[in-house]
Design a protein around this motif. Structure first.
Motif, PDB file in Angstrom:
ATOM      1  N   LEU A 130       0.785  -1.327  -0.178  1.00  9.16           N
ATOM      2  CA  LEU A 130       0.063  -0.046  -0.120  1.00  9.16           C
ATOM      3  C   LEU A 130       0.871   1.398   0.079  1.00  9.16           C
ATOM      4  CD1 LEU A 130      -2.954  -1.055   2.459  1.00  9.16           C
ATOM      5  CD2 LEU A 130      -3.023  -0.609   0.260  1.00  9.16           C
ATOM      6  N   VAL A 131       1.965   1.266   0.804  1.00 10.30           N
ATOM      7  CA  VAL A 131       2.881   2.320   0.810  1.00 10.30           C
ATOM      8  C   VAL A 131       3.232   2.546  -0.539  1.00 10.30           C
ATOM      9  CG1 VAL A 131       5.074   3.276   1.551  1.00 10.30           C
ATOM     10  CG2 VAL A 131       3.696   1.862   3.111  1.00 10.30           C
ATOM     11  N   ILE A 132       3.714   1.540  -1.484  1.00 12.66           N
ATOM     12  CA  ILE A 132       4.346   1.782  -2.845  1.00 12.66           C
ATOM     13  C   ILE A 132       3.184   2.209  -3.619  1.00 12.66           C
ATOM     14  CG2 ILE A 132       5.187   0.522  -4.737  1.00 12.66           C
ATOM     15  CD1 ILE A 132       6.497  -1.612  -2.759  1.00 12.66           C
ATOM     16  N   LEU A 174      -6.442   2.105 -18.924  1.00 15.12           N
ATOM     17  CA  LEU A 174      -5.114   3.285 -19.179  1.00 15.12           C
ATOM     18  C   LEU A 174      -4.563   3.430 -17.468  1.00 15.12           C
ATOM     19  CD1 LEU A 174      -6.479   5.948 -21.265  1.00 15.12           C
ATOM     20  CD2 LEU A 174      -4.462   4.493 -21.789  1.00 15.12           C
ATOM     21  N   PRO A 175      -5.268   3.587 -16.323  1.00 13.29           N
ATOM     22  CA  PRO A 175      -4.574   3.808 -15.199  1.00 13.29           C
ATOM     23  C   PRO A 175      -3.792   2.392 -14.577  1.00 13.29           C
ATOM     24  CG  PRO A 175      -6.928   3.858 -14.936  1.00 13.29           C
ATOM     25  CD  PRO A 175      -6.660   3.951 -16.403  1.00 13.29           C
ATOM     26  N   SER A 176      -4.600   1.251 -15.146  1.00 14.65           N
ATOM     27  CA  SER A 176      -3.830   0.031 -14.678  1.00 14.65           C
ATOM     28  C   SER A 176      -2.618   0.000 -15.108  1.00 14.65           C
ATOM     29  CB  SER A 176      -5.150  -1.164 -15.019  1.00 14.65           C
ATOM     30  OG  SER A 176      -6.038  -1.224 -14.545  1.00 14.65           O
ATOM     31  N   GLY A 177      -2.359   0.115 -16.582  1.00 17.66           N
ATOM     32  CA  GLY A 177      -1.086   0.129 -17.100  1.00 17.66           C
ATOM     33  C   GLY A 177      -0.180   1.138 -16.107  1.00 17.66           C
ATOM     34  N   ILE A 178      -0.719   2.245 -16.190  1.00 15.18           N
ATOM     35  CA  ILE A 178       0.336   3.547 -15.595  1.00 15.18           C
ATOM     36  C   ILE A 178       0.654   3.170 -14.181  1.00 15.18           C
ATOM     37  CG2 ILE A 178       0.145   5.858 -14.729  1.00 15.18           C
ATOM     38  CD1 ILE A 178      -1.610   6.414 -17.113  1.00 15.18           C
ATOM     39  N   VAL A 179      -0.124   2.425 -13.271  1.00 17.74           N
ATOM     40  CA  VAL A 179       0.131   2.170 -11.888  1.00 17.74           C
ATOM     41  C   VAL A 179       1.132   0.927 -11.926  1.00 17.74           C
ATOM     42  CG1 VAL A 179      -0.939   1.010  -9.691  1.00 17.74           C
ATOM     43  CG2 VAL A 179      -2.048   2.932 -11.038  1.00 17.74           C
ATOM     44  N   LEU A 181       6.451  -1.083 -10.617  1.00 18.88           N
ATOM     45  CA  LEU A 181       7.843  -1.746 -11.055  1.00 18.88           C
ATOM     46  C   LEU A 181       8.785  -0.709 -10.818  1.00 18.88           C
ATOM     47  CD1 LEU A 181       6.678  -3.902 -14.016  1.00 18.88           C
ATOM     48  CD2 LEU A 181       7.127  -4.686 -11.383  1.00 18.88           C
ATOM     49  N   ASP A 182       8.693   0.556 -11.223  1.00 16.96           N
ATOM     50  CA  ASP A 182       9.649   1.748 -11.141  1.00 16.96           C
ATOM     51  C   ASP A 182      10.148   1.912  -9.744  1.00 16.96           C
ATOM     52  OD1 ASP A 182      10.070   1.588 -13.849  1.00 16.96           O
ATOM     53  OD2 ASP A 182       8.788   3.500 -13.901  1.00 16.96           O
ATOM     54  N   GLU A 183       8.768   1.809  -8.925  1.00 21.11           N
ATOM     55  CA  GLU A 183       9.087   2.349  -7.450  1.00 21.11           C
ATOM     56  C   GLU A 183       9.829   1.236  -6.713  1.00 21.11           C
ATOM     57  OE1 GLU A 183       8.703   4.634  -4.078  1.00 21.11           O
ATOM     58  OE2 GLU A 183       8.332   5.187  -6.197  1.00 21.11           O
ATOM     59  N   LEU A 184       9.641  -0.099  -7.077  1.00 16.64           N
ATOM     60  CA  LEU A 184      10.186  -1.147  -6.651  1.00 16.64           C
ATOM     61  C   LEU A 184      11.749  -1.168  -6.817  1.00 16.64           C
ATOM     62  CD1 LEU A 184       7.873  -4.289  -7.034  1.00 16.64           C
ATOM     63  CD2 LEU A 184       8.508  -3.194  -4.906  1.00 16.64           C
ATOM     64  N   SER A 185      12.166  -0.720  -7.924  1.00 16.71           N
ATOM     65  CA  SER A 185      13.590  -0.738  -8.541  1.00 16.71           C
ATOM     66  C   SER A 185      14.076   0.459  -7.709  1.00 16.71           C
ATOM     67  CB  SER A 185      13.498  -0.356  -9.933  1.00 16.71           C
ATOM     68  OG  SER A 185      15.024  -0.013 -10.233  1.00 16.71           O
ATOM     69  N   VAL A 238       3.289   5.500  -6.012  1.00 19.67           N
ATOM     70  CA  VAL A 238       3.059   5.584  -7.345  1.00 19.67           C
ATOM     71  C   VAL A 238       2.029   6.648  -7.665  1.00 19.67           C
ATOM     72  CG1 VAL A 238       2.383   4.244  -9.361  1.00 19.67           C
ATOM     73  CG2 VAL A 238       3.848   3.194  -7.502  1.00 19.67           C
ATOM     74  N   ILE A 239       0.968   6.648  -6.908  1.00 23.29           N
ATOM     75  CA  ILE A 239      -0.184   7.659  -7.110  1.00 23.29           C
ATOM     76  C   ILE A 239       0.350   8.969  -7.111  1.00 23.29           C
ATOM     77  CG2 ILE A 239      -2.337   8.384  -6.611  1.00 23.29           C
ATOM     78  CD1 ILE A 239      -3.195   5.473  -5.790  1.00 23.29           C
ATOM     79  N   LYS A 240       1.203   9.326  -6.075  1.00 23.21           N
ATOM     80  CA  LYS A 240       1.462  10.724  -5.829  1.00 23.21           C
ATOM     81  C   LYS A 240       2.554  10.992  -7.019  1.00 23.21           C
ATOM     82  CE  LYS A 240       3.946  13.572  -2.480  1.00 23.21           C
ATOM     83  NZ  LYS A 240       4.836  13.574  -1.171  1.00 23.21           N
ATOM     84  N   ARG A 241       3.505   9.999  -7.685  1.00 22.60           N
ATOM     85  CA  ARG A 241       4.365  10.251  -8.459  1.00 22.60           C
ATOM     86  C   ARG A 241       3.668  10.475  -9.845  1.00 22.60           C
ATOM     87  NH1 ARG A 241       9.895   6.573  -8.963  1.00 22.60           N
ATOM     88  NH2 ARG A 241       9.871   7.646  -6.818  1.00 22.60           N
TER      89      ARG A 241
END
Length: 274
Positions: free
Chosen positions: A138-140, A232-237, A242-246, A144-147
């Motif tokens: 949930l933190v991630i 669209l939002p599903s692909g964006i999130v 994945l970027d946030e995990l990295s 992601v939503i903020k970014r």
């Protein structure tokens, strides 16, 4: 934890959910998650057996300890600013307010006549929000939503615009009378807007649906476009997740390297006189 840390720094490292390297920090997160779960468990039952009293007491005490620990270490993340200001501002931060409101139901245990008893169950619901702090997925997602907030807001605006246009078209195209009520199928614009939203999200409750051929054609087109907009939002999130995990893995490796450098002092080589 590093032995050169102060007691307050060790406490801060303990309560921070990101420190997965230390078992004590993970254990603290598990205890707090357990406190949140047992704290909201009574809300799913009408009957309140005696054991729920102990559940509330355990969760309330855990929340009090957590609130105090976070308050006395509020200045540590902001070493460059004023320590006094950090202590004064912390109680008014959003999560601190939620923490405080989550603690209030415990006063109902100590005194059933306390005025907060009337809103005790509603305040317990706020404990669900505390899971965000300790449940990493949930933190991630929130990060992601903020970014990706600007992109997601654009997609949301597109969806609202499309719902409005589709509702406007359907409201004026579907003029058949509902045989059960003797009134228009879409009696007002809100009915058409509600139908368009359900169609866009492919929910399809079935309480409102067009019966004319033109209305059904509009419904088909709306459903097909709705699938694309919802995807669209599903692909964006997903991409952002994945970027946030990295990014978090790189940050964790950097944090570990810094800790290891603190543990091992630099030893300068001695020049060989020969």
């Amino acid at each position: 934890m590093h032995k050169n840390m102060t007691t307050r720094e060790k406490i801060r490292e303990l309560i921070e959910a990101r420190n997965e390297r230390w078992f004590s920090s993970r254990l603290y997160d598990w205890v707090m998650l357990a406190a949140i779960i047992v704290g909201i468990l009574p809300l799913v039952f009408r009957e309140q057996p005696r054991i729920f009293w102990y559940f509330d007491l355990f969760s309330g005490l855990c929340f009090i300890v957590d609130y105090v620990l976070r308050w006395i270490t509020a200045d540590i993340p902001y070493k460059g600013g004023s320590r006094v200001r950090a202590f004064l501002v912390y109680p008014f931060t959003p999560m601190a307010i939620i923490d405080l409101l989550s603690i209030l139901p415990i006063f109902n245990l100590l005194s059933p006549t306390f005025k907060v008893v009337r809103v005790s169950r509603l305040l317990r619901i706020l404990r669900v929000i505390k899971i965000v702090r300790y449940y990493e997925p949930l933190v991630i997602i929130l990060a992601v939503i903020k970014r990706q907030g600007k992109i997601l807001w654009t997609v949301f605006s597109l969806a609202i615009f499309y719902i409005f246009i589709t509702a406007l078209i359907m409201f004026n195209a579907e003029e058949d009378i509902n045989p059960e009520t003797g009134r228009y199928l879409f009696d007002n614009f809100f009915d058409a807007f509600y139908w368009a939203a359900c169609t866009l999200t492919t929910v399809g409750y079935g309480d409102l649906y067009p019966i004319s051929d033109i209305g059904r054609i509009i419904s088909i087109v709306s459903s097909m476009v709705g699938i694309a907009i919802i995807a669209l939002p599903s692909g964006i999130v997903t991409a952002g997740y994945l970027d946030e995990l990295s990014v978090r893995k790189k940050r964790e490796r950097k944090h570990v390297r810094n800790i290891e450098r603190m543990k091992v002092p630099d030893i300068k080589p001695i020049d060989d006189p020969s």
